[in-house]
Motif scaffolding. Sequence first.
Motif, PDB file in Angstrom:
ATOM      1  N   PHE A   1      -6.005  13.740 -21.144  1.00 30.52           N
ATOM      2  CA  PHE A   1      -4.873  15.303 -20.264  1.00 30.52           C
ATOM      3  C   PHE A   1      -4.619  16.395 -21.434  1.00 30.52           C
ATOM      4  CE2 PHE A   1      -1.421  11.265 -20.390  1.00 30.52           C
ATOM      5  CZ  PHE A   1      -1.012  11.895 -19.048  1.00 30.52           C
ATOM      6  N   ASN A   2      -6.205  16.933 -22.229  1.00 34.23           N
ATOM      7  CA  ASN A   2      -7.344  17.883 -22.589  1.00 34.23           C
ATOM      8  C   ASN A   2      -8.315  18.208 -22.503  1.00 34.23           C
ATOM      9  OD1 ASN A   2      -5.034  19.256 -24.904  1.00 34.23           O
ATOM     10  ND2 ASN A   2      -5.051  17.011 -24.899  1.00 34.23           N
ATOM     11  N   SER A   3      -8.458  17.485 -20.172  1.00 29.83           N
ATOM     12  CA  SER A   3      -9.871  17.287 -20.189  1.00 29.83           C
ATOM     13  C   SER A   3      -9.570  18.606 -20.070  1.00 29.83           C
ATOM     14  CB  SER A   3      -9.979  16.189 -18.557  1.00 29.83           C
ATOM     15  OG  SER A   3     -11.077  16.108 -18.572  1.00 29.83           O
ATOM     16  N   ASP A   4     -11.545  19.210 -19.274  1.00 30.33           N
ATOM     17  CA  ASP A   4     -12.021  20.358 -19.203  1.00 30.33           C
ATOM     18  C   ASP A   4     -12.649  19.820 -17.537  1.00 30.33           C
ATOM     19  OD1 ASP A   4     -11.299  22.445 -21.121  1.00 30.33           O
ATOM     20  OD2 ASP A   4     -13.242  21.324 -22.079  1.00 30.33           O
TER      21      ASP A   4
ATOM     22  N   THR B   1      -9.902  16.208 -12.850  1.00 30.78           N
ATOM     23  CA  THR B   1      -8.833  15.837 -14.038  1.00 30.78           C
ATOM     24  C   THR B   1      -8.133  17.716 -14.162  1.00 30.78           C
ATOM     25  OG1 THR B   1     -10.675  14.422 -14.838  1.00 30.78           O
ATOM     26  CG2 THR B   1      -8.857  15.150 -16.418  1.00 30.78           C
ATOM     27  N   ARG B   2      -8.542  18.398 -14.464  1.00 25.74           N
ATOM     28  CA  ARG B   2      -7.603  19.120 -14.833  1.00 25.74           C
ATOM     29  C   ARG B   2      -6.436  19.459 -13.894  1.00 25.74           C
ATOM     30  NH1 ARG B   2     -10.909  23.090 -16.290  1.00 25.74           N
ATOM     31  NH2 ARG B   2     -11.349  23.796 -15.033  1.00 25.74           N
TER      32      ARG B   2
ATOM     33  N   LYS C   1       2.037  10.271 -18.567  1.00 24.66           N
ATOM     34  CA  LYS C   1       2.391  11.313 -20.231  1.00 24.66           C
ATOM     35  C   LYS C   1       3.374  10.081 -20.225  1.00 24.66           C
ATOM     36  CE  LYS C   1       1.380  15.729 -18.616  1.00 24.66           C
ATOM     37  NZ  LYS C   1       1.389  17.917 -18.498  1.00 24.66           N
TER      38      LYS C   1
ATOM     39  N   ALA D   1      -2.137  18.826 -13.556  1.00 25.55           N
ATOM     40  CA  ALA D   1      -1.718  19.964 -13.646  1.00 25.55           C
ATOM     41  C   ALA D   1      -1.118  20.294 -12.337  1.00 25.55           C
ATOM     42  CB  ALA D   1      -2.252  21.613 -14.352  1.00 25.55           C
TER      43      ALA D   1
ATOM     44  N   GLU E   1      -5.436  11.200 -25.191  1.00 30.72           N
ATOM     45  CA  GLU E   1      -5.294  12.342 -25.742  1.00 30.72           C
ATOM     46  C   GLU E   1      -5.831  12.780 -24.776  1.00 30.72           C
ATOM     47  OE1 GLU E   1      -4.796  14.719 -29.844  1.00 30.72           O
ATOM     48  OE2 GLU E   1      -4.692  12.448 -29.606  1.00 30.72           O
ATOM     49  N   GLU E   2      -7.576  12.038 -24.612  1.00 30.01           N
ATOM     50  CA  GLU E   2      -8.394  12.880 -23.942  1.00 30.01           C
ATOM     51  C   GLU E   2      -8.131  13.573 -22.709  1.00 30.01           C
ATOM     52  OE1 GLU E   2     -11.787  10.597 -24.422  1.00 30.01           O
ATOM     53  OE2 GLU E   2     -12.021  10.946 -26.999  1.00 30.01           O
TER      54      GLU E   2
END
Length: 229
Positions: free
Chosen positions: A207-210, A214-215, A183, A219, A204-205
């Motif tokens: 760290f905001n992936s669905d 990845t999530r 990050k 996390a 950015e994509e």
Amino acid sequence: MDLRIPEGTTAVVLGPSGTGKSVLIKHVIGLLAPDRGEVLVHDRSLSRMSSSEVLGLRRDIGVMFQDGALFSSMTVFDNVAFPLRQHTDLPDSTIREVAAEHLQAVGLWNARDRMPNELSGGMKKRAGLARALALDPGILLCDEPDSGLDPVRTALLGELLRERHEELGGTVVVVTHNIALAKLVAEHVSLLWQGRIVSSGPAEEAFNSDDPFTRQFLAGQTAGPLGMD
């Protein structure tokens, strides 16, 4: 696996331990050859290069190893000067000037006469970074640069990597499983799992992936496709 690293960025390859991150680096510098497919660096296939061409390419690739990989019989200064003495015909006065600049940039000028066994883990990492940048490479590969460092030293190392990239340019590839470091430095993120790239794109994509894996990985969650096996 299929992976593209955007030139001129700081790209992070994330993944669990043992998933192939360090093996990836060995392929990029030609220490390992792929079973199939091609490895292209600057749009040139390593498998089609002669040995001398591969060696020439390696001079444009700096490698920061996990443990620093410093020569134990050399001082910090001589470790940083080594690539310049090995691969250039520069006069010794110029070599000393260049090595001094890199040591000062990583905050190790006052430790220049120390031996590697007199350095802390963080100092070894910084010395390894200075040596990796000594030839002003177009590509810098960092293999688990945070390994063995506490969170504060990891953050400081991340800031140093970002500062050196802003100053020197080129392409930086960091392989790690440390989300905090990613990050801090990443402009581009790729996730490697079980020998394949799960996702790859702007930080950015990522760290905001669905995407479930990845999530979960970013996390640090226990629920998800990644288990203990």
